[in-house]
Design a protein around this motif. Structure first.
Motif, PDB file in Angstrom:
ATOM      1  N   PRO A  36       0.831  -1.210   0.000  1.00 55.71           N
ATOM      2  CA  PRO A  36       0.000   0.000   0.000  1.00 55.71           C
ATOM      3  C   PRO A  36       0.868   1.265   0.000  1.00 55.71           C
ATOM      4  CG  PRO A  36      -0.062  -1.070   2.140  1.00 55.71           C
ATOM      5  CD  PRO A  36       0.735  -1.954   1.242  1.00 55.71           C
ATOM      6  N   THR A  37       0.513   2.209  -0.855  1.00 54.80           N
ATOM      7  CA  THR A  37       1.270   3.445  -0.950  1.00 54.80           C
ATOM      8  C   THR A  37       0.330   4.643  -0.855  1.00 54.80           C
ATOM      9  OG1 THR A  37       1.076   3.525  -3.351  1.00 54.80           O
ATOM     10  CG2 THR A  37       2.995   2.373  -2.453  1.00 54.80           C
ATOM     11  N   LYS A  38       0.914   5.779  -0.527  1.00 56.22           N
ATOM     12  CA  LYS A  38       0.138   7.015  -0.493  1.00 56.22           C
ATOM     13  C   LYS A  38      -0.328   7.390  -1.891  1.00 56.22           C
ATOM     14  CE  LYS A  38       2.310   9.096   3.524  1.00 56.22           C
ATOM     15  NZ  LYS A  38       3.087  10.237   4.025  1.00 56.22           N
ATOM     16  N   ARG A  39       0.468   7.057  -2.886  1.00 57.06           N
ATOM     17  CA  ARG A  39       0.117   7.381  -4.272  1.00 57.06           C
ATOM     18  C   ARG A  39      -1.161   6.647  -4.699  1.00 57.06           C
ATOM     19  NH1 ARG A  39       4.442   7.481  -8.903  1.00 57.06           N
ATOM     20  NH2 ARG A  39       4.082   9.692  -8.823  1.00 57.06           N
ATOM     21  N   ALA A  40      -1.296   5.391  -4.301  1.00 54.90           N
ATOM     22  CA  ALA A  40      -2.505   4.623  -4.642  1.00 54.90           C
ATOM     23  C   ALA A  40      -3.732   5.241  -3.974  1.00 54.90           C
ATOM     24  CB  ALA A  40      -2.342   3.175  -4.225  1.00 54.90           C
ATOM     25  N   MET A  41      -3.566   5.643  -2.716  1.00 57.14           N
ATOM     26  CA  MET A  41      -4.684   6.253  -1.999  1.00 57.14           C
ATOM     27  C   MET A  41      -5.042   7.610  -2.601  1.00 57.14           C
ATOM     28  SD  MET A  41      -6.890   5.807   0.165  1.00 57.14           S
ATOM     29  CE  MET A  41      -6.845   5.093   1.754  1.00 57.14           C
ATOM     30  N   THR A  42      -4.029   8.370  -2.969  1.00 59.30           N
ATOM     31  CA  THR A  42      -4.267   9.677  -3.574  1.00 59.30           C
ATOM     32  C   THR A  42      -4.976   9.538  -4.917  1.00 59.30           C
ATOM     33  OG1 THR A  42      -2.295  10.549  -2.490  1.00 59.30           O
ATOM     34  CG2 THR A  42      -3.155  11.801  -4.344  1.00 59.30           C
ATOM     35  N   GLY A  43      -4.538   8.589  -5.725  1.00 61.98           N
ATOM     36  CA  GLY A  43      -5.160   8.374  -7.024  1.00 61.98           C
ATOM     37  C   GLY A  43      -6.620   7.993  -6.917  1.00 61.98           C
ATOM     38  N   SER A  44      -6.937   7.103  -6.000  1.00 60.11           N
ATOM     39  CA  SER A  44      -8.333   6.689  -5.840  1.00 60.11           C
ATOM     40  C   SER A  44      -9.175   7.835  -5.282  1.00 60.11           C
ATOM     41  CB  SER A  44      -8.432   5.458  -4.949  1.00 60.11           C
ATOM     42  OG  SER A  44      -8.067   5.760  -3.625  1.00 60.11           O
ATOM     43  N   SER A  45      -8.590   8.653  -4.407  1.00 60.07           N
ATOM     44  CA  SER A  45      -9.322   9.795  -3.857  1.00 60.07           C
ATOM     45  C   SER A  45      -9.633  10.818  -4.938  1.00 60.07           C
ATOM     46  CB  SER A  45      -8.522  10.462  -2.743  1.00 60.07           C
ATOM     47  OG  SER A  45      -8.389   9.606  -1.651  1.00 60.07           O
ATOM     48  N   ILE A  46      -8.656  11.100  -5.779  1.00 59.48           N
ATOM     49  CA  ILE A  46      -8.870  12.079  -6.846  1.00 59.48           C
ATOM     50  C   ILE A  46      -9.946  11.599  -7.817  1.00 59.48           C
ATOM     51  CG2 ILE A  46      -7.781  13.104  -8.892  1.00 59.48           C
ATOM     52  CD1 ILE A  46      -5.219  13.345  -7.199  1.00 59.48           C
TER      53      ILE A  46
END
Length: 96
Positions: A36-46
């Motif tokens: 799990p990465t912050k980038r994956a979470m950021t992408g799904s949030s956007i």
């Protein structure tokens, strides 16, 4: 006197519920992945927020002026959601 505005208010609250459900699913998906990465979470949030915003903006634009009810519904959902989350925390802090 603004029945359409009231209906769009309810649609806005429904969009808030959809957003919360999509948030739960994306968090579970990112956390359950191997790395799990912050980038994956950021992408799904956007993606999620752009979808909700696009729907709300489209409704507000095409059903003017009552279309603003969608945004009022989204705001009301967020206020209720925050209060629902905050009240148990405040009660627990008072006990300490």
């Amino acid at each position: 006197g603004h029945v359409v505005g009231a209906i769009l208010f309810c649609i806005g609250m429904l969009l808030g519920v959809v957003n919360a459900r999509m948030l739960q699913r994306s968090v579970v998906k990112v956390i359950s992945s191997e790395n799990p990465t912050k980038r994956a979470m950021t992408g799904s949030s956007i993606q999620r927020l752009l979808l909700i915003a696009a729907i709300a903006l489209a409704l507000a634009w095409f059903v003017r002026p009552d279309g603003l009810g969608v945004f009022f519904g989204l705001v009301m959902f967020q206020l209720i959601f925050i209060a629902h989350t905050l009240l148990p925390v405040m009660k627990e802090r008072r006990k300490q």
